[in-house]
Enzyme design. Sequence first.
Site, short mmCIF file in Angstrom:
data_model
loop_
_atom_site.label_atom_id
_atom_site.label_comp_id
_atom_site.label_asym_id
_atom_site.label_seq_id
_atom_site.Cartn_x
_atom_site.Cartn_y
_atom_site.Cartn_z
N ILE A 8 54.16 48.32 29.61
CA ILE A 8 52.81 48.75 29.98
C ILE A 8 52.68 48.74 31.51
O ILE A 8 52.87 47.70 32.15
CB ILE A 8 51.73 47.82 29.39
CG1 ILE A 8 51.89 47.68 27.88
CG2 ILE A 8 50.34 48.34 29.74
CD1 ILE A 8 51.03 46.58 27.27
N ASP A 61 54.67 48.39 42.68
CA ASP A 61 53.72 49.50 42.76
C ASP A 61 54.39 50.72 42.13
O ASP A 61 55.46 51.14 42.57
CB ASP A 61 53.37 49.77 44.22
CG ASP A 61 52.25 50.79 44.40
OD1 ASP A 61 52.11 51.67 43.53
OD2 ASP A 61 51.55 50.71 45.42
N ARG A 122 60.71 59.62 33.37
CA ARG A 122 62.10 60.02 33.67
C ARG A 122 63.06 58.84 33.58
O ARG A 122 64.23 58.99 33.16
CB ARG A 122 62.17 60.63 35.07
CG ARG A 122 63.57 61.12 35.48
CD ARG A 122 64.03 62.24 34.58
NE ARG A 122 65.37 62.68 34.92
CZ ARG A 122 66.49 62.15 34.45
NH1 ARG A 122 66.42 61.11 33.61
NH2 ARG A 122 67.67 62.61 34.80
N TYR A 154 40.49 64.06 40.72
CA TYR A 154 40.79 63.17 39.61
C TYR A 154 40.93 63.96 38.31
O TYR A 154 41.85 63.74 37.52
CB TYR A 154 39.72 62.09 39.47
CG TYR A 154 39.90 61.23 38.25
CD1 TYR A 154 40.98 60.35 38.16
CD2 TYR A 154 39.01 61.31 37.17
CE1 TYR A 154 41.17 59.56 37.03
CE2 TYR A 154 39.19 60.53 36.05
CZ TYR A 154 40.27 59.66 35.98
OH TYR A 154 40.46 58.89 34.85
N LYS A 158 44.18 64.30 35.65
CA LYS A 158 44.17 64.01 34.21
C LYS A 158 44.44 65.27 33.38
O LYS A 158 44.94 65.18 32.26
CB LYS A 158 42.85 63.36 33.82
CG LYS A 158 42.72 61.93 34.35
CD LYS A 158 43.89 61.05 33.91
CE LYS A 158 43.77 59.62 34.37
NZ LYS A 158 44.88 58.76 33.91
N VAL A 187 34.45 54.24 30.13
CA VAL A 187 35.01 52.92 29.89
C VAL A 187 34.64 52.03 31.07
O VAL A 187 34.90 52.37 32.21
CB VAL A 187 36.55 52.96 29.76
CG1 VAL A 187 37.09 51.57 29.39
CG2 VAL A 187 36.98 53.99 28.73
#
Length: 254
Positions: A8, A61, A122, A154, A158, A187
């Site tokens: 994750i 990062d 990848r 943004y 997406k 959210v």
Amino acid sequence: MKGKIVFITGASSGIGEGCARKFASEGANLLLNARNVAKLEELKKELETQYGVRVHLLPFDVRDRKLAAQALEALPAEWKNIDVLINNAGLVIGVDKEFEGNLDEWDIMIDTNIRALLSMTRMVVPGMVERGRGHIINIGSIAGDAAYPGGSVYCATKAAVKALSDGLRIDLVDTPLRVTNIKPGMVETNFSVVRYRGDKGAADAFYKGIRPLTGDDIAETVYYAASAPEHIQIAEVLLMPTNQATGTISYKKK
């Protein structure tokens, strides 16, 4: 899900943290990535103690492709066979009009939301193809369906997540691998504080009068997709609060 390895990104807060807790509660072992080392270590201790699973931390990062490659290559052998990749790391900064936005902030959004997702895909998916199993779950957004005021860049990132998810699904059609794009609406997480450049009051006001989704709500949907029988591929899920209809239309009580 017991014993499977779930990787994750952006796992230290919000949807990523919710996914970590949900998958750990179902017996999955976790590779957790984020920049906040202290929060990752705290989460690792909590999940290992509460659920008896194994947690390995990858504190880098996601925009740093070289560091990401080094971290994944250095994984112990028992952690290399990743079963589920959840490309969750993402952010939005600002609500500026497109002709007034900050180019440096746009670079951060594009590098995180698109380039980092591509890098993780990848680096991880070839191993899944070789092993003949795996699931890639990309956290997209309702914002990828249609642009809204103050969010064009943004929204574009997406929309790219949707296109990349669809394209990967096509590229993997002759394999057992599955690809899912999860597209949340409103959210309430630290994500919104970042959107308003640290102004928590503005972030709170955005959700006033409506019950938004939580990171845990999204995690339940992510797990649902991941736990479906292997012959079922849940390609895309759009989920919103009950009082939200589209990216721009919602009902908020006065």
